[in-house]
Scaffold this motif. Structure first.
Motif, PDB file in Angstrom:
ATOM      1  N   LEU A  73       4.624  30.876   6.863  1.00  0.00           N
ATOM      2  CA  LEU A  73       3.833  30.939   5.739  1.00  0.00           C
ATOM      3  C   LEU A  73       3.797  29.278   5.389  1.00  0.00           C
ATOM      4  CD1 LEU A  73       5.510  33.925   3.740  1.00  0.00           C
ATOM      5  CD2 LEU A  73       3.376  33.736   4.826  1.00  0.00           C
ATOM      6  N   TYR A  74       2.940  29.057   4.618  1.00  0.00           N
ATOM      7  CA  TYR A  74       2.951  27.734   3.867  1.00  0.00           C
ATOM      8  C   TYR A  74       2.613  27.833   2.335  1.00  0.00           C
ATOM      9  CZ  TYR A  74      -2.350  27.640   3.889  1.00  0.00           C
ATOM     10  OH  TYR A  74      -3.359  27.602   3.566  1.00  0.00           O
ATOM     11  N   ALA A  75       3.085  26.867   1.631  1.00  0.00           N
ATOM     12  CA  ALA A  75       3.014  27.093   0.133  1.00  0.00           C
ATOM     13  C   ALA A  75       2.164  25.962  -0.292  1.00  0.00           C
ATOM     14  CB  ALA A  75       4.458  26.798  -0.558  1.00  0.00           C
ATOM     15  N   VAL A  76       0.998  26.160  -1.124  1.00  0.00           N
ATOM     16  CA  VAL A  76       0.376  25.104  -1.731  1.00  0.00           C
ATOM     17  C   VAL A  76       1.042  24.830  -2.904  1.00  0.00           C
ATOM     18  CG1 VAL A  76      -1.983  24.570  -2.788  1.00  0.00           C
ATOM     19  CG2 VAL A  76      -1.849  26.292  -0.943  1.00  0.00           C
ATOM     20  N   VAL A  77       1.402  23.196  -2.954  1.00  0.00           N
ATOM     21  CA  VAL A  77       2.101  22.692  -4.014  1.00  0.00           C
ATOM     22  C   VAL A  77       1.502  21.852  -4.922  1.00  0.00           C
ATOM     23  CG1 VAL A  77       4.221  21.111  -4.553  1.00  0.00           C
ATOM     24  CG2 VAL A  77       4.348  23.029  -2.452  1.00  0.00           C
ATOM     25  N   LYS A  87       0.749  -1.100  -0.011  1.00  0.00           N
ATOM     26  CA  LYS A  87       0.156  -0.021  -0.110  1.00  0.00           C
ATOM     27  C   LYS A  87       0.892   1.268   0.097  1.00  0.00           C
ATOM     28  CE  LYS A  87      -4.095  -1.861   2.229  1.00  0.00           C
ATOM     29  NZ  LYS A  87      -5.144  -1.700   3.200  1.00  0.00           N
ATOM     30  N   VAL A  88       0.400   2.241  -0.669  1.00  0.00           N
ATOM     31  CA  VAL A  88       1.097   3.545  -0.874  1.00  0.00           C
ATOM     32  C   VAL A  88       0.225   4.683  -0.139  1.00  0.00           C
ATOM     33  CG1 VAL A  88       2.071   5.257  -2.436  1.00  0.00           C
ATOM     34  CG2 VAL A  88       2.142   2.467  -2.981  1.00  0.00           C
ATOM     35  N   THR A  89       0.937   5.352   0.604  1.00  0.00           N
ATOM     36  CA  THR A  89       0.316   6.831   1.345  1.00  0.00           C
ATOM     37  C   THR A  89       1.058   7.736   0.168  1.00  0.00           C
ATOM     38  OG1 THR A  89       0.183   5.822   3.529  1.00  0.00           O
ATOM     39  CG2 THR A  89       0.299   8.294   3.286  1.00  0.00           C
ATOM     40  N   THR A  90       0.031   8.593  -0.235  1.00  0.00           N
ATOM     41  CA  THR A  90       0.559   9.652  -1.095  1.00  0.00           C
ATOM     42  C   THR A  90       0.906  10.841  -0.538  1.00  0.00           C
ATOM     43  OG1 THR A  90      -1.594  10.828  -1.701  1.00  0.00           O
ATOM     44  CG2 THR A  90      -1.001   8.973  -2.830  1.00  0.00           C
ATOM     45  N   ILE A  91       1.805  11.911  -1.398  1.00  0.00           N
ATOM     46  CA  ILE A  91       2.034  13.133  -0.801  1.00  0.00           C
ATOM     47  C   ILE A  91       0.867  14.065  -0.510  1.00  0.00           C
ATOM     48  CG2 ILE A  91       4.548  13.126  -1.702  1.00  0.00           C
ATOM     49  CD1 ILE A  91       3.423  14.595  -4.019  1.00  0.00           C
ATOM     50  N   LEU A  92      -0.075  13.671  -0.667  1.00  0.00           N
ATOM     51  CA  LEU A  92      -1.601  14.562  -0.495  1.00  0.00           C
ATOM     52  C   LEU A  92      -1.758  14.224   1.038  1.00  0.00           C
ATOM     53  CD1 LEU A  92      -3.590  14.011  -3.661  1.00  0.00           C
ATOM     54  CD2 LEU A  92      -1.823  15.546  -3.294  1.00  0.00           C
ATOM     55  N   SER A  93      -1.450  13.137   1.628  1.00  0.00           N
ATOM     56  CA  SER A  93      -1.732  12.753   2.871  1.00  0.00           C
ATOM     57  C   SER A  93      -0.999  13.499   3.953  1.00  0.00           C
ATOM     58  CB  SER A  93      -1.602  11.281   3.248  1.00  0.00           C
ATOM     59  OG  SER A  93      -1.879  10.844   4.266  1.00  0.00           O
ATOM     60  N   CYS A 148      -3.681  18.878  -4.383  1.00  0.00           N
ATOM     61  CA  CYS A 148      -2.477  19.436  -4.054  1.00  0.00           C
ATOM     62  C   CYS A 148      -2.153  19.109  -2.405  1.00  0.00           C
ATOM     63  CB  CYS A 148      -2.432  21.113  -4.023  1.00  0.00           C
ATOM     64  SG  CYS A 148      -2.850  21.440  -5.730  1.00  0.00           S
ATOM     65  N   THR A 149      -0.782  19.439  -2.237  1.00  0.00           N
ATOM     66  CA  THR A 149      -0.313  19.241  -0.868  1.00  0.00           C
ATOM     67  C   THR A 149       0.321  20.460  -0.404  1.00  0.00           C
ATOM     68  OG1 THR A 149       1.132  17.950   0.244  1.00  0.00           O
ATOM     69  CG2 THR A 149       1.996  18.512  -1.727  1.00  0.00           C
ATOM     70  N   ARG A 150       0.982  20.344   0.917  1.00  0.00           N
ATOM     71  CA  ARG A 150       1.437  21.726   1.252  1.00  0.00           C
ATOM     72  C   ARG A 150       2.967  21.766   1.937  1.00  0.00           C
ATOM     73  NH1 ARG A 150      -3.103  24.391   5.697  1.00  0.00           N
ATOM     74  NH2 ARG A 150      -1.072  24.537   6.462  1.00  0.00           N
ATOM     75  N   LEU A 151       3.862  22.897   1.745  1.00  0.00           N
ATOM     76  CA  LEU A 151       5.065  22.900   2.201  1.00  0.00           C
ATOM     77  C   LEU A 151       4.836  24.155   3.348  1.00  0.00           C
ATOM     78  CD1 LEU A 151       8.252  22.401   2.076  1.00  0.00           C
ATOM     79  CD2 LEU A 151       8.277  24.279   0.569  1.00  0.00           C
ATOM     80  N   GLU A 159      -3.159  18.252   3.704  1.00  0.00           N
ATOM     81  CA  GLU A 159      -4.531  18.416   4.448  1.00  0.00           C
ATOM     82  C   GLU A 159      -5.624  18.204   3.705  1.00  0.00           C
ATOM     83  OE1 GLU A 159      -6.460  21.414   4.833  1.00  0.00           O
ATOM     84  OE2 GLU A 159      -5.200  21.818   2.936  1.00  0.00           O
ATOM     85  N   LEU A 160      -6.758  18.197   4.153  1.00  0.00           N
ATOM     86  CA  LEU A 160      -7.938  17.863   3.463  1.00  0.00           C
ATOM     87  C   LEU A 160      -8.550  18.599   2.459  1.00  0.00           C
ATOM     88  CD1 LEU A 160     -10.226  15.528   2.872  1.00  0.00           C
ATOM     89  CD2 LEU A 160     -11.582  16.855   4.709  1.00  0.00           C
ATOM     90  N   SER A 161      -8.428  20.061   2.670  1.00  0.00           N
ATOM     91  CA  SER A 161      -8.875  21.113   1.755  1.00  0.00           C
ATOM     92  C   SER A 161      -7.786  21.096   0.492  1.00  0.00           C
ATOM     93  CB  SER A 161      -8.867  22.415   2.317  1.00  0.00           C
ATOM     94  OG  SER A 161      -7.897  22.772   2.991  1.00  0.00           O
ATOM     95  N   SER A 162      -6.599  20.841   0.643  1.00  0.00           N
ATOM     96  CA  SER A 162      -5.623  20.886  -0.233  1.00  0.00           C
ATOM     97  C   SER A 162      -5.639  19.704  -1.026  1.00  0.00           C
ATOM     98  CB  SER A 162      -4.248  21.296   0.189  1.00  0.00           C
ATOM     99  OG  SER A 162      -3.978  22.288   0.962  1.00  0.00           O
TER     100      SER A 162
END
Length: 302
Positions: free
Chosen positions: A255-259, A172-178, A207-210, A199-202
């Motif tokens: 700050l955080y960046a949406v990636v 099983k794979v956990t993705t970078i969206l998680s 997308c994911t977050r930095l 996080e869920l909204s991203s």
């Protein structure tokens, strides 16, 4: 008496008319050399219209039969053309798949040349968890193939996730969206760093977050984000994606960046597992929160 006389008179006229006609026929026949030619002429006059009608009917049936044969031939040719179109479509799909796969391997070869200590294992996505908002999935390779927990999973375009559950023939794979995956990451150009997790909204936007970027960082929209190489799970400089937006944390401290991931995390079907890379070291299974093994009996039924 009057009616009877009229009846008789009428019959007499008919009789006389018939006699007159027969006399004329006899005289005409003698004058033309015989009865047979005349009779033949009369017969021809009578039968000619009938023959014409018969010929028209026969021609109509023949034409109808010919048209029916043409329709059947057109149908057969149409089916043959449909079959050829289906075959061409199949070949086109096969060609597109092969072309995409070759492109993946070409990019992978370039990645391997840049990182000659990498060992790759090609794997196919066999199922996706419909209840996982973070697009986790199951692969057709497991411990019997040399896969280990926390091995990075990539496409030729970039990082997808890591092995979070392991079975003998699947994983099983956990993705970078998680939010369950945390990885050190930096801006490729500015080297501003933070921690990548979703996080869920991203994740709903793919997308994911930095996270934890300093307020004076120089990260800008469009910058490429790569793995930092800190820790032992991911090698350095794996492409993660591009900065789509920069936002302030709710506490206004950082700050955080949406990636936006470079890989098609939610739609990928073919991936590569990095089974070995320079600097990789073993991680004790009981020291990592969230360790799990896959259930072999259900891994293909999600």
């Amino acid at each position: 008496m009057r009616n009877r006389f009229n009846f008789r008179d009428s019959n007499l006229r008919i009789f006389l008319t018939v006699v007159l006609v027969m006399t004329c026929i006899t005289v005409y026949s003698i004058g033309t050399g015989g009865r047979s030619d005349f009779v033949s002429s009369i017969a021809g006059i009578i039968t000619e219209p009938v023959q014409r009608v018969s010929a028209m009917i026969s021609s109509g049936f023949s034409s109808f039969s010919g048209n029916f044969d043409d329709i059947e031939q057109i149908r057969a040719e149409n089916e043959l053309l449909k079959k050829k179109v289906r075959e061409m479509n199949r070949k086109t799909v096969d060609y597109d798949d092969l072309k995409a796969q070759n492109e993946q391997y070409r990019k992978l070869l370039g990645l391997k040349e840049e990182n000659n200590m990498y060992q790759f294992l090609a794997s196919t996505v066999i199922s996706r968890d419909a209840n996982d908002y973070y697009a986790g999935f199951t692969l057709d390779k497991g411990s019997a193939d040399g896969v280990e927990l926390y091995d990075p999973v990539i496409t030729a375009d970039g990082l997808v996730g890591y092995i979070s559950g392991l079975g003998v023939t699947s994983s099983k794979v956990t993705t970078i969206l998680s939010p369950g995956l945390e990885v050190g990451a930096v801006d490729k150009d500015t080297r501003d760093g933070g921690t990548l997790f979703g996080e869920l909204s991203s994740a709903k936007e793919g997308c994911t977050r930095l996270n934890y970027l300093s307020r004076d960082c120089e990260v800008t929209v469009g910058d490429i984000v790569v793995t930092s190489g800190f820790g032992s799970v991911f090698p350095a400089n794996l492409i993660i994606g591009n900065v789509r937006e920069i936002r302030a944390e709710s506490e206004n401290i950082s700050l955080y960046a949406v990636v936006e991931p470079a890989s098609d995390v939610k739609g990928c079907t073919e991936v590569f597992i990095i089974t070995e890379f320079e600097g990789q070291r073993s991680i004790r299974k009981d020291s990592i929160e969230g360790y799990q093994t896959t259930d072999e009996s259900s891994s293909g039924n999600e």
